[in-house]
Design a protein around this motif. Structure first.
Motif, PDB file in Angstrom:
ATOM      1  N   LYS A 112      -1.361   2.140  -6.641  1.00 47.63           N
ATOM      2  CA  LYS A 112      -0.077   1.723  -7.203  1.00 47.63           C
ATOM      3  C   LYS A 112       1.012   1.728  -6.139  1.00 47.63           C
ATOM      4  CE  LYS A 112       3.269   2.891 -10.849  1.00 47.63           C
ATOM      5  NZ  LYS A 112       3.573   3.828 -11.969  1.00 47.63           N
ATOM      6  N   ALA A 113       1.050   2.782  -5.314  1.00 46.62           N
ATOM      7  CA  ALA A 113       2.059   2.872  -4.264  1.00 46.62           C
ATOM      8  C   ALA A 113       1.885   1.770  -3.227  1.00 46.62           C
ATOM      9  CB  ALA A 113       1.985   4.243  -3.589  1.00 46.62           C
ATOM     10  N   ALA A 114       0.629   1.334  -3.019  1.00 46.71           N
ATOM     11  CA  ALA A 114       0.353   0.278  -2.045  1.00 46.71           C
ATOM     12  C   ALA A 114       0.547  -1.112  -2.638  1.00 46.71           C
ATOM     13  CB  ALA A 114      -1.070   0.416  -1.521  1.00 46.71           C
ATOM     14  N   GLY A 115       0.740  -1.187  -3.944  1.00 46.62           N
ATOM     15  CA  GLY A 115       0.942  -2.472  -4.592  1.00 46.62           C
ATOM     16  C   GLY A 115      -0.335  -3.270  -4.776  1.00 46.62           C
ATOM     17  N   VAL A 116      -1.472  -2.558  -4.905  1.00 49.78           N
ATOM     18  CA  VAL A 116      -2.757  -3.227  -5.118  1.00 49.78           C
ATOM     19  C   VAL A 116      -3.455  -2.577  -6.304  1.00 49.78           C
ATOM     20  CG1 VAL A 116      -2.955  -3.749  -2.655  1.00 49.78           C
ATOM     21  CG2 VAL A 116      -4.047  -1.691  -3.574  1.00 49.78           C
ATOM     22  N   GLY A 117      -4.530  -3.209  -6.755  1.00 53.23           N
ATOM     23  CA  GLY A 117      -5.314  -2.639  -7.829  1.00 53.23           C
ATOM     24  C   GLY A 117      -6.317  -1.619  -7.316  1.00 53.23           C
ATOM     25  N   VAL A 118      -6.789  -0.755  -8.211  1.00 45.57           N
ATOM     26  CA  VAL A 118      -7.785   0.250  -7.827  1.00 45.57           C
ATOM     27  C   VAL A 118      -9.059  -0.421  -7.327  1.00 45.57           C
ATOM     28  CG1 VAL A 118      -9.207   2.159  -8.645  1.00 45.57           C
ATOM     29  CG2 VAL A 118      -6.850   1.951  -9.432  1.00 45.57           C
ATOM     30  N   ALA A 119      -9.431  -1.554  -7.923  1.00 48.06           N
ATOM     31  CA  ALA A 119     -10.633  -2.268  -7.487  1.00 48.06           C
ATOM     32  C   ALA A 119     -10.511  -2.712  -6.033  1.00 48.06           C
ATOM     33  CB  ALA A 119     -10.883  -3.475  -8.390  1.00 48.06           C
ATOM     34  N   THR A 120      -9.314  -3.115  -5.635  1.00 48.35           N
ATOM     35  CA  THR A 120      -9.082  -3.508  -4.242  1.00 48.35           C
ATOM     36  C   THR A 120      -9.285  -2.326  -3.314  1.00 48.35           C
ATOM     37  OG1 THR A 120      -7.503  -5.226  -4.886  1.00 48.35           O
ATOM     38  CG2 THR A 120      -7.375  -4.429  -2.621  1.00 48.35           C
ATOM     39  N   LEU A 121      -8.801  -1.166  -3.721  1.00 49.77           N
ATOM     40  CA  LEU A 121      -8.979   0.043  -2.907  1.00 49.77           C
ATOM     41  C   LEU A 121     -10.458   0.356  -2.727  1.00 49.77           C
ATOM     42  CD1 LEU A 121      -6.904   3.306  -3.221  1.00 49.77           C
ATOM     43  CD2 LEU A 121      -9.357   3.374  -2.868  1.00 49.77           C
ATOM     44  N   TYR A 122     -11.218   0.290  -3.823  1.00 48.48           N
ATOM     45  CA  TYR A 122     -12.638   0.627  -3.753  1.00 48.48           C
ATOM     46  C   TYR A 122     -13.433  -0.397  -2.959  1.00 48.48           C
ATOM     47  CZ  TYR A 122     -12.780   4.751  -6.751  1.00 48.48           C
ATOM     48  OH  TYR A 122     -12.637   6.020  -7.256  1.00 48.48           O
ATOM     49  N   ARG A 123     -12.972  -1.629  -2.908  1.00 45.88           N
ATOM     50  CA  ARG A 123     -13.673  -2.629  -2.090  1.00 45.88           C
ATOM     51  C   ARG A 123     -13.542  -2.302  -0.612  1.00 45.88           C
ATOM     52  NH1 ARG A 123     -12.024  -6.475  -6.067  1.00 45.88           N
ATOM     53  NH2 ARG A 123     -10.096  -6.943  -4.920  1.00 45.88           N
ATOM     54  N   ARG A 124     -12.474  -1.623  -0.251  1.00 48.90           N
ATOM     55  CA  ARG A 124     -12.249  -1.292   1.165  1.00 48.90           C
ATOM     56  C   ARG A 124     -12.733   0.115   1.524  1.00 48.90           C
ATOM     57  NH1 ARG A 124      -9.264  -5.344  -0.182  1.00 48.90           N
ATOM     58  NH2 ARG A 124      -8.304  -6.718   1.382  1.00 48.90           N
ATOM     59  N   TYR A 125     -12.682   1.017   0.569  1.00 42.84           N
ATOM     60  CA  TYR A 125     -13.118   2.406   0.793  1.00 42.84           C
ATOM     61  C   TYR A 125     -14.002   2.808  -0.377  1.00 42.84           C
ATOM     62  CZ  TYR A 125      -9.015   2.097   3.803  1.00 42.84           C
ATOM     63  OH  TYR A 125      -8.087   1.688   4.734  1.00 42.84           O
ATOM     64  N   ARG A 126     -15.277   3.055  -0.105  1.00 44.23           N
ATOM     65  CA  ARG A 126     -16.220   3.262  -1.210  1.00 44.23           C
ATOM     66  C   ARG A 126     -15.938   4.532  -2.008  1.00 44.23           C
ATOM     67  NH1 ARG A 126     -19.437   4.878   3.187  1.00 44.23           N
ATOM     68  NH2 ARG A 126     -20.126   7.051   3.001  1.00 44.23           N
ATOM     69  N   ASP A 127     -15.281   5.535  -1.357  1.00 47.85           N
ATOM     70  CA  ASP A 127     -14.871   6.727  -2.096  1.00 47.85           C
ATOM     71  C   ASP A 127     -13.683   7.369  -1.385  1.00 47.85           C
ATOM     72  OD1 ASP A 127     -15.819   8.489  -0.018  1.00 47.85           O
ATOM     73  OD2 ASP A 127     -17.835   8.403  -0.873  1.00 47.85           O
TER      74      ASP A 127
END
Length: 240
Positions: A74-89
């Motif tokens: 949320k702070a980065a302005g992206v969705g959680v799915a986007t975060l997980y695509r870049r960092y698996r955990d």
């Protein structure tokens, strides 16, 4: 939170703010320059990676490593799915965020050994590393994980990559500190029973003083460190 047992305490990296203490000026200048050199560690990343990296570091630094991934996204302005695509955990994200500060720790240890006077090198390292614990809660939790029972902030993960990175850092920094403390003993500037592992212990003890006065915790922590530093000097020589 599932935590992997950690083999022991870790050694820190930092940016200092100790100009008022002995040896503080050189620590401030050196670490400030190094911090600028380190930067965000995302110069080759895309805009979203940079946003995630910066948002994660800001939140980890202020609130600790327990910050939910959803809050970081949320702070980065992206969705959680986007975060997980870049960092698996979460552990992978933590490692990416703190990879450069950990490398900075190793450089500080090497720099401390460049001092001809081992006492100056030791004080420089202590000043520099302790401040990181005070200004970055996430770094403090990562490095001191061994003292509180473990590291690992990702559910269901083995935490292997994170632990391996911390093990490598510990081995490299410990090697430098062993040499530094050995030189200090030969120069008779520290107590005979002072050990390399006491360096991290001193940083942890200095930080423990911080909550005594919330409004003035940096000054309190610095004062605590200075008292500890004076305590590792050798006692008066007994005449034969």
């Amino acid at each position: 939170m599932i935590q992997q047992p950690h083999p022991g305490p870790r050694l820190p990296g930092t940016t200092p703010n100790f100009a008022s203490l002995p040896g503080g000026d050189s620590a401030v200048e050196s670490a400030a320059a190094a911090q600028q050199e380190v930067g965000s560690g995302t110069s080759n990343a895309g805009p979203r990676d940079q946003q995630l990296h910066q948002a994660a570091h800001q939140l980890f630094s202020s609130d600790g490593l327990g910050v939910p991934l959803a809050e970081i996204a949320k702070a980065a302005g992206v969705g959680v799915a986007t975060l997980y695509r870049r960092y698996r955990d979460k552990d992978v994200l933590i490692l990416e965020v703190y990879r450069e500060p950990m490398a900075f720790a190793e450089r500080l240890a090497e720099e401390a050994n460049d001092f001809q006077d081992a006492w100056e090198g030791l004080v420089h390292f202590l000043h520099s590393t302790t401040e990181q614990f005070m200004v970055d809660r996430g770094m403090r939790e990562l490095i001191l994980g061994g003292y509180v029972g473990g590291v690992g902030w990702s559910r269901g993960s083995t935490h292997r990559e994170l632990i391996e990175a911390l093990d490598t850092l510990e081995q490299r920094v410990s090697s430098q500190l062993e040499h530094l403390v050995d030189r200090a003993k030969k120069q008779h500037v520290v107590r005979a029973d002072f050990e390399p592992t006491d360096v991290l212990l001193m940083s942890a003890m200095a930080h423990a003083a911080a909550p005594v006065k919330a409004s003035g915790w940096p000054v309190t922590g610095q004062r605590a460190l200075q008292l500890l530093i004076e305590g590792i000097r050798p006692g008066p020589q007994t005449p034969h």
